[in-house]
Design an enzyme around this catalytic site. Structure first.
Site, PDB file in Angstrom:
ATOM      1  N   SER A 299      38.177  36.357  48.359  1.00  0.00           N
ATOM      2  CA  SER A 299      36.825  36.819  48.064  1.00  0.00           C
ATOM      3  C   SER A 299      36.198  35.987  46.947  1.00  0.00           C
ATOM      4  O   SER A 299      35.057  35.536  47.065  1.00  0.00           O
ATOM      5  CB  SER A 299      36.879  38.296  47.677  1.00  0.00           C
ATOM      6  OG  SER A 299      35.722  38.664  46.985  1.00  0.00           O
ATOM      7  N   SER A 300      36.963  35.762  45.881  1.00  0.00           N
ATOM      8  CA  SER A 300      36.413  34.984  44.759  1.00  0.00           C
ATOM      9  C   SER A 300      36.082  33.568  45.180  1.00  0.00           C
ATOM     10  O   SER A 300      35.055  33.011  44.786  1.00  0.00           O
ATOM     11  CB  SER A 300      37.410  34.902  43.611  1.00  0.00           C
ATOM     12  OG  SER A 300      37.620  36.155  43.063  1.00  0.00           O
TER      13      SER A 300
ATOM     14  N   HIS B   4      45.571  49.072  35.501  1.00  0.00           N
ATOM     15  CA  HIS B   4      44.378  49.032  34.647  1.00  0.00           C
ATOM     16  C   HIS B   4      43.923  47.578  34.465  1.00  0.00           C
ATOM     17  O   HIS B   4      42.751  47.254  34.661  1.00  0.00           O
ATOM     18  CB  HIS B   4      44.673  49.664  33.283  1.00  0.00           C
ATOM     19  CG  HIS B   4      43.690  49.308  32.198  1.00  0.00           C
ATOM     20  ND1 HIS B   4      42.424  49.854  32.154  1.00  0.00           N
ATOM     21  CD2 HIS B   4      43.769  48.437  31.146  1.00  0.00           C
ATOM     22  CE1 HIS B   4      41.777  49.345  31.098  1.00  0.00           C
ATOM     23  NE2 HIS B   4      42.569  48.476  30.482  1.00  0.00           N
TER      24      HIS B   4
ATOM     25  N   LYS C 232      28.230  27.160  20.552  1.00  0.00           N
ATOM     26  CA  LYS C 232      27.426  28.155  21.252  1.00  0.00           C
ATOM     27  C   LYS C 232      26.952  29.243  20.300  1.00  0.00           C
ATOM     28  O   LYS C 232      25.778  29.616  20.289  1.00  0.00           O
ATOM     29  CB  LYS C 232      28.245  28.788  22.378  1.00  0.00           C
ATOM     30  CG  LYS C 232      28.471  27.812  23.501  1.00  0.00           C
ATOM     31  CD  LYS C 232      29.004  28.542  24.696  1.00  0.00           C
ATOM     32  CE  LYS C 232      28.835  27.699  25.931  1.00  0.00           C
ATOM     33  NZ  LYS C 232      27.514  27.735  26.507  1.00  0.00           N
TER      34      LYS C 232
ATOM     35  N   HIS D 253      44.588  30.938  32.096  1.00  0.00           N
ATOM     36  CA  HIS D 253      43.676  30.573  31.019  1.00  0.00           C
ATOM     37  C   HIS D 253      42.275  30.239  31.518  1.00  0.00           C
ATOM     38  O   HIS D 253      41.314  30.798  31.014  1.00  0.00           O
ATOM     39  CB  HIS D 253      44.211  29.510  30.077  1.00  0.00           C
ATOM     40  CG  HIS D 253      43.358  29.530  28.854  1.00  0.00           C
ATOM     41  ND1 HIS D 253      43.574  30.383  27.807  1.00  0.00           N
ATOM     42  CD2 HIS D 253      42.172  28.931  28.599  1.00  0.00           C
ATOM     43  CE1 HIS D 253      42.572  30.285  26.944  1.00  0.00           C
ATOM     44  NE2 HIS D 253      41.719  29.411  27.396  1.00  0.00           N
TER      45      HIS D 253
ATOM     46  N   ARG E  94      53.176  45.495  22.568  1.00  0.00           N
ATOM     47  CA  ARG E  94      52.278  46.035  23.587  1.00  0.00           C
ATOM     48  C   ARG E  94      53.110  46.579  24.735  1.00  0.00           C
ATOM     49  O   ARG E  94      54.318  46.354  24.815  1.00  0.00           O
ATOM     50  CB  ARG E  94      51.332  44.948  24.080  1.00  0.00           C
ATOM     51  CG  ARG E  94      52.034  43.810  24.790  1.00  0.00           C
ATOM     52  CD  ARG E  94      51.127  42.626  24.998  1.00  0.00           C
ATOM     53  NE  ARG E  94      50.238  42.822  26.132  1.00  0.00           N
ATOM     54  CZ  ARG E  94      49.714  41.818  26.850  1.00  0.00           C
ATOM     55  NH1 ARG E  94      50.006  40.571  26.547  1.00  0.00           N
ATOM     56  NH2 ARG E  94      48.906  42.065  27.851  1.00  0.00           N
TER      57      ARG E  94
ATOM     58  N   SER F 173      22.441  33.712  26.661  1.00  0.00           N
ATOM     59  CA  SER F 173      21.496  32.614  26.431  1.00  0.00           C
ATOM     60  C   SER F 173      20.149  32.867  27.084  1.00  0.00           C
ATOM     61  O   SER F 173      19.182  32.160  26.809  1.00  0.00           O
ATOM     62  CB  SER F 173      22.069  31.301  26.957  1.00  0.00           C
ATOM     63  OG  SER F 173      23.291  31.023  26.349  1.00  0.00           O
TER      64      SER F 173
ATOM     65  N   GLU G 256      41.000  31.451  33.969  1.00  0.00           N
ATOM     66  CA  GLU G 256      40.489  32.768  34.360  1.00  0.00           C
ATOM     67  C   GLU G 256      39.775  33.468  33.201  1.00  0.00           C
ATOM     68  O   GLU G 256      38.745  34.096  33.402  1.00  0.00           O
ATOM     69  CB  GLU G 256      41.648  33.629  34.874  1.00  0.00           C
ATOM     70  CG  GLU G 256      41.334  35.108  35.050  1.00  0.00           C
ATOM     71  CD  GLU G 256      40.397  35.399  36.209  1.00  0.00           C
ATOM     72  OE1 GLU G 256      40.186  34.492  37.041  1.00  0.00           O
ATOM     73  OE2 GLU G 256      39.872  36.523  36.265  1.00  0.00           O
TER      74      GLU G 256
ATOM     75  N   THR H 206      32.993  26.416  21.441  1.00  0.00           N
ATOM     76  CA  THR H 206      32.648  27.828  21.378  1.00  0.00           C
ATOM     77  C   THR H 206      31.816  28.104  20.137  1.00  0.00           C
ATOM     78  O   THR H 206      30.821  28.844  20.190  1.00  0.00           O
ATOM     79  CB  THR H 206      33.925  28.694  21.365  1.00  0.00           C
ATOM     80  OG1 THR H 206      34.815  28.196  22.357  1.00  0.00           O
ATOM     81  CG2 THR H 206      33.609  30.129  21.658  1.00  0.00           C
TER      82      THR H 206
ATOM     83  N   ASP I  64      17.511  32.750  49.442  1.00  0.00           N
ATOM     84  CA  ASP I  64      18.720  33.563  49.547  1.00  0.00           C
ATOM     85  C   ASP I  64      19.880  32.696  49.098  1.00  0.00           C
ATOM     86  O   ASP I  64      19.682  31.554  48.679  1.00  0.00           O
ATOM     87  CB  ASP I  64      18.949  34.043  51.003  1.00  0.00           C
ATOM     88  CG  ASP I  64      19.840  35.291  51.050  1.00  0.00           C
ATOM     89  OD1 ASP I  64      20.924  35.252  50.454  1.00  0.00           O
ATOM     90  OD2 ASP I  64      19.429  36.292  51.660  1.00  0.00           O
TER      91      ASP I  64
ATOM     92  N   TYR J  92      38.111  32.120  30.947  1.00  0.00           N
ATOM     93  CA  TYR J  92      36.775  31.526  30.819  1.00  0.00           C
ATOM     94  C   TYR J  92      35.889  31.900  31.998  1.00  0.00           C
ATOM     95  O   TYR J  92      34.676  31.988  31.860  1.00  0.00           O
ATOM     96  CB  TYR J  92      36.878  30.010  30.610  1.00  0.00           C
ATOM     97  CG  TYR J  92      37.481  29.726  29.270  1.00  0.00           C
ATOM     98  CD1 TYR J  92      36.822  30.148  28.120  1.00  0.00           C
ATOM     99  CD2 TYR J  92      38.723  29.161  29.143  1.00  0.00           C
ATOM    100  CE1 TYR J  92      37.389  29.983  26.883  1.00  0.00           C
ATOM    101  CE2 TYR J  92      39.298  28.984  27.895  1.00  0.00           C
ATOM    102  CZ  TYR J  92      38.623  29.401  26.776  1.00  0.00           C
ATOM    103  OH  TYR J  92      39.203  29.244  25.553  1.00  0.00           O
TER     104      TYR J  92
ATOM    105  N   TRP K 149      49.940  43.078  34.497  1.00  0.00           N
ATOM    106  CA  TRP K 149      49.021  42.339  35.382  1.00  0.00           C
ATOM    107  C   TRP K 149      49.429  40.880  35.478  1.00  0.00           C
ATOM    108  O   TRP K 149      49.046  40.176  36.397  1.00  0.00           O
ATOM    109  CB  TRP K 149      47.573  42.484  34.899  1.00  0.00           C
ATOM    110  CG  TRP K 149      47.170  41.517  33.837  1.00  0.00           C
ATOM    111  CD1 TRP K 149      47.446  41.624  32.511  1.00  0.00           C
ATOM    112  CD2 TRP K 149      46.421  40.300  33.999  1.00  0.00           C
ATOM    113  NE1 TRP K 149      46.928  40.552  31.836  1.00  0.00           N
ATOM    114  CE2 TRP K 149      46.285  39.725  32.715  1.00  0.00           C
ATOM    115  CE3 TRP K 149      45.853  39.640  35.096  1.00  0.00           C
ATOM    116  CZ2 TRP K 149      45.614  38.520  32.506  1.00  0.00           C
ATOM    117  CZ3 TRP K 149      45.189  38.441  34.872  1.00  0.00           C
ATOM    118  CH2 TRP K 149      45.071  37.895  33.584  1.00  0.00           C
TER     119      TRP K 149
ATOM    120  N   HIS L  49      49.616  28.163  25.598  1.00  0.00           N
ATOM    121  CA  HIS L  49      49.523  28.935  24.345  1.00  0.00           C
ATOM    122  C   HIS L  49      49.833  30.414  24.586  1.00  0.00           C
ATOM    123  O   HIS L  49      49.972  31.176  23.655  1.00  0.00           O
ATOM    124  CB  HIS L  49      48.177  28.749  23.659  1.00  0.00           C
ATOM    125  CG  HIS L  49      46.995  29.277  24.411  1.00  0.00           C
ATOM    126  ND1 HIS L  49      45.736  28.764  24.259  1.00  0.00           N
ATOM    127  CD2 HIS L  49      46.870  30.272  25.316  1.00  0.00           C
ATOM    128  CE1 HIS L  49      44.899  29.418  25.036  1.00  0.00           C
ATOM    129  NE2 HIS L  49      45.555  30.338  25.683  1.00  0.00           N
ATOM    130  N   HIS L  50      49.939  30.796  25.849  1.00  0.00           N
ATOM    131  CA  HIS L  50      50.378  32.164  26.154  1.00  0.00           C
ATOM    132  C   HIS L  50      51.897  32.250  26.174  1.00  0.00           C
ATOM    133  O   HIS L  50      52.450  33.306  26.426  1.00  0.00           O
ATOM    134  CB  HIS L  50      49.841  32.603  27.524  1.00  0.00           C
ATOM    135  CG  HIS L  50      48.353  32.613  27.594  1.00  0.00           C
ATOM    136  ND1 HIS L  50      47.603  33.737  27.355  1.00  0.00           N
ATOM    137  CD2 HIS L  50      47.464  31.628  27.838  1.00  0.00           C
ATOM    138  CE1 HIS L  50      46.320  33.448  27.465  1.00  0.00           C
ATOM    139  NE2 HIS L  50      46.210  32.171  27.762  1.00  0.00           N
TER     140      HIS L  50
HETATM  141 CU   LIG Z   1      44.651  31.331  27.335  1.00  0.00          CU
END
Ligand SMILES: [Cu+2]
Ligand SMILES: [Cu+2]
Lengths: 528, 373
Positions: free
Chosen positions: A172-173, A79, A334, A256, A453, A271, A258, A331, A108, A260, A144, A305-306
């Site tokens: 691909s990315s 998932h 914004k 991390h 979790r 915006s 990622e 943040t 293009d 963002y 994941w 921080h993870h």
């Molecule tokens: Cu993070």
């Protein structure tokens, strides 16, 4: 560049339109590839969503009812992977494909063939990943985040397939990101200076740099898992001189930025939409650009921080706590800018605006819980509990996914040439808004009360709230079928869309007819 | 509308916390856990205030400045002063939050001068506790019966949060935990102590607590550690220091006697019935999580024990793998976890259950040879 330009003129001469499947297989047109990406991402959204339904059905009440714990772990893992790499990221690449050339007045993307390739390897990556679920021993079941050594010595045989699929997604990315960077740097219309670019282009440009910086890191982590499992290396095995925590450092150095990658393009979308429906210019454009850059820069300094519970030195914990707290400043800027944009505007509430407003509020709630998570001592309680699950679903579902839906409603008239059904759109919005909160808000409570979790079964005191959460999940899942209905209905017909259906909208994309013809801006527009 | 609903929910959260089912973080039973709770509530209220202000302004403009009311849009789109202000104010708030957080953090990480040290080792899917410098160590396994998990029996009050042998610690003493793992990463989490620390294989983490009130405190493994991650709870009983000391002494005596008894029984043979019935209960308690109650395992993950070459033909290899495990796989060394009689029984059981019918009987003395190797 010269080859890319040559390719484009070549394309123009022929106007060939092969029909049927080959048209889609061989297309190098940014709009068609954009549509492919968007449809693919929607299918993956439904696939990942059905896995979420399995998870929530199992968690509907205490006890094991529907699935075995080992399968449950595969569901949570796949998932996550499908939603991150299959739904959210491709949706943004799809939007970039469609909109960036239209927004900067380019004919293009700069590298159309690579564009084709970067899309068409994706379905194979996901066929491999999803196919591994049917192997003996099942698919990936280590989350994941695939922490070693659960993903090495203790993982099922399908792990090699998992690693290969991650590699393909990464390639691909990276190709998508290169394409965005080259396009934005080289193909802006005359007069379209950097500081005139729409925020969506800006946020995507920065996102693309993040992608190029961190996708190889993910590929490294995956490769090291592969060699640890199959070729006897011990990067993550203490018995061979390695360290399992090293994996987490590498993973989150990717992970991390990622997060963002999955939210900066949302900022760009919102915006665009908030000014359009407030009929007022975006407040603080340049501070928006700088804030995006600041967020991207800081995102490389906060990964640990993870990992506060992994046992870091106090000094490191303090550094990562402070750095993480700092991110809330750009943040916050914004959010304040969006509110200031709405202030004294002339606001109307069409579906894109509804989703954009919900984005601002719900994303901010996710930001608040993020700030709470940054406080290391409190994180010791929150970490790996449902509080974290609530946090990242607020920023990813009611954040990133809501912004993608806002974008879809906003640009559907340009894509299809028809107005979508506003009543249905509102139904979709209100059903999603209510159910998403019933789904994710109570998760904060069970998390604080101590529910970890990634568990298939739980203690009795968590039962009431899990039941509510599951109802919310089913309702949210069903609500997305309304979206599917709206999009199909809009693609097939409806009220003709004018060139610029939204009164307050700004940008080059509204200067071309709706639906956007296959080839646009063959002669670059002049930007004042 | 939606936002009002959400802010209403936020507003009731702290009050709801007093209701029956727990909705908020526990205040816990140590000074540290209390400080963590206070920190949590402080940030929470700060976020609420910011939320009310920001969303309040947003809603005001949604109500006042709507097109349908004929509001004309203003044209401003920049204001350097405001922008500096709303960068600076959050910065000050952050500093205000960082100070107590840093202090608490430093206190939490100071494991020096502890009174009692306990080594906590996670493995799939149980905890092992060893009292440093004392002859007391034991495994702690989920005590909830499978029938409750599979909905065939009414679930008990402490469903999934109960173990066969809880950890016992003294109150009012600084207890230091050295946390590690034998296989994958686990995390030892007891919310009432505000402790959550990863158990990393090959490395040792330190954490401490000083519990103020005697009682039973429950927690769970917090790091995904494979199939039964949801089924490895933690139960800690905090006793008054003198009660704790006498408990510890008693445990040492029991352990010593059990060892002597085991040696005495070595010469004794058990009957097939005895071995099979003891073996079945040991199997279901220790092996079935992986090899499944029917012995067939999970293809591709945990091997079947039904009709395999080792189980049918190679008695020595069978005893060896059960006693000593197999490095680098999920198959642990059970020599340290089970008594000789239990080991003998479970091996006998495996060699005769599910149609394996080898007729082999394995006795404690047979197993003993492999333990001493
Ligand atoms: Cu993070
Ligand atoms: Cu676990």
């Amino acid at each position: 560049m010269s080859t890319a330009a040559g390719e484009m003129t070549h394309h123009d001469h022929h106007h060939h339109a092969p029909s049927g499947l080959t048209r889609w297989f061989f297309t190098t047109n940014h709009k068609e590839i954009g549509s492919l990406y968007l449809w693919f991402s929607f299918i993956m959204f439904l696939v990942g969503g059905s896995m979420a339904m399995v998870i929530r059905a199992e968690l509907f009440q205490p006890g094991l009812q529907l699935v075995e714990p080992h399968f449950f772990n595969q569901m949570t893992t796949v998932h996550g992977l499908v939603m991150v790499f299959g739904a959210v990221m491709p949706a943004f690449v799809g939007l970039a494909n469609w909109m960036i050339p239209l927004m900067i007045g380019a004919p293009d993307m700069a590298l159309p063939r690579m564009n084709n390739w970067s899309f068409w390897i994706l379905p194979f990556a996901f066929m491999i990943l999803l196919g591994s679920l049917f192997m003996e021993g099942g698919g990936p079941a280590f989350g994941w985040t695939f922490y070693a050594p659960l993903s090495t010595s203790y993982s099922p045989d399908s792990t090699a397939l998992f690693v290969f699929s991650i590699h393909i997604m990464g390639i691909s990315s990276i190709m998508g990101a290169i394409n965005v960077i080259v396009t934005v740097m080289n193909m802006r219309a005359p007069g379209m200076t950097y500081m005139k670019m729409p925020m969506f282009v800006w946020t995507w440009l920065i996102t693309a740099f993040l992608l190029i910086a961190v996708m190889p890191v993910l590929a490294c982590a995956a490769t090291m898992v592969l060699t640890d499992k199959y070729f006897g290396t011990s990067f993550f095995d203490a018995a061979g001189g390695g360290d399992p925590v090293l994996f987490q450092h590498i993973f989150w150095f990717f992970g991390h930025p990622e997060v963002y990658i999955m939210i900066l393009p949302s900022f760009g979308i919102v915006s665009a939409i908030i000014p359009a429906f407030s009929r007022k210019k975006l407040f603080g454009y340049s501070s928006m650009v700088y804030a995006t850059g600041a967020i991207a820069g800081l995102s490389f300094l906060v990964w640990a921080h993870h990992m506060f519970t992994t046992g870091m030195p106090v000094g490191a914990e303090i550094f990562f706590m402070y750095a993480t707290m700092l991110i809330s400043i750009p943040t916050g800027v914004k959010v304040f800018n969006w509110v200031a944009t709405m202030w004294r505007g002339a606001i109307s509430f069409e579906t894109p605006m509804l989703f954009a407003i919900a984005f601002v509020v719900l994303f901010t709630i996710g930001g608040f819980s993020g700030l709470m998570l940054a406080m290391t001592p409190a994180d010791f309680q929150y970490h790996d509990s449902y509080f974290v699950v609530a946090h990242f679903h607020y920023v990813l579902v009611s954040g990133a996914v809501f912004s993608i839906m806002a974008a879809a409603y906003y640009w559907l008239p340009k894509w299809t040439g028809h107005m979508y059904d506003e009543t249905l759109g509102r139904w979709h919005f209100w059903c999603s808004l209510i159910s998403v909160n019933v789904l994710f808000f109570p998760m904060h409570f069970v998390g604080l009360a101590g529910m970890p979790r990634r568990i298939p079964d739980y203690a009795l005191q968590f039962a009431d709230i899990n039941k509510i959460v599951s109802y919310g999940a089913f309702a949210f899942g069903l609500s997305q079928l309304i979206f599917l209905w709206v999009v199909i209905k809009c693609a097939r017909g409806g009220e003709r869309a004018p060139m610029k259906p939204w009164e307050g909208a700004e940008g080059l994309e509204w200067t071309i007819p709706s639906p956007a013809p296959l080839h646009t801006f063959e002669t670059p527009p002049e930007v004042k | 509308m939606s936002i009002r609903l959400i802010s209403a929910l936020i507003a009731v959260a702290p009050f709801a916390a007093n209701a029956q089912s727990q909705l908020n973080m526990t205040q816990g039973v140590s000074e540290i856990s209390q400080r963590v709770y206070n920190l949590h509530m402080t940030i929470f209220y700060i976020c609420c205030v910011i939320g009310v202000i920001v969303f309040g302004i947003m809603f005001a403009s949604m109500i006042l400045h709507r097109k349908s009311k004929g509001h004309q849009p203003a044209t401003f789109h920049e204001n350097v002063k405001v922008e500096i202000l709303w960068t600076a104010i959050p910065f000050v708030i952050l500093i205000g939050m960082a100070i107590p957080a840093t202090k608490t953090l430093i206190a939490m990480e100071d494991t020096s001068e502890s009174d009692v040290t306990i080594i906590v080792t996670g493995s799939q899917w149980k905890w092992h506790y060893k009292y440093f410098d004392r002859d007391v160590e034991f495994f702690s396994l989920l005590a909830t019966p499978q029938e409750q998990i599979n909905n065939r029996l009414q679930k008990g009050e402490n469903y999934l949060l109960e173990v066969d042998r809880p950890l016992v610690i003294p109150t009012d003493r600084k207890v230091r935990f050295l946390i590690t793992s034998d296989d994958v990463i686990h995390a030892w989490w007891v919310p009432d102590f505000a402790i959550k620390k990863d158990a990393n294989p090959g490395f040792i983490n330190e954490i401490w607590t000083k519990v103020e009130t005697p009682g039973v405190y429950r927690g769970q493994c917090a790091e995904l550690c494979g199939k039964d991650h949801g089924f490895m709870p933690i139960v800690v009983i905090a006793k008054e220091p003198d009660e704790f000391e006498s408990w510890l002494d008693e445990q040492e005596v029991i352990a010593r006697e059990a060892k002597a008894e085991e040696q005495r029984l070595l010469a004794l043979s058990m009957s097939k019935e005895e071995l099979m019935s003891l073996g079945e209960s040991v199997y279901l308690g220790n092996c079935a999580a992986c090899h499944q109650p029917n012995g067939e395992g999970i293809p591709g993950v945990f091997p079947s024990l039904k009709g395999t070459d080792m189980v049918l033909n190679d008695r020595d290899a069978h005893i060896d793998i059960v006693v000593n495990g197999k490095k680098g796989t999920a198959m642990q060394a059970f020599g340290a976890q089970l008594s000789l009689r239990e080991l003998a029984a479970v091996i006998t059981y495996e060699r005769n259950a599910w149609g394996n019918n080898t007729g082999d009987l394995v006795q404690a003395a047979d197993v003993n040879q492999f333990v001493n190797r």
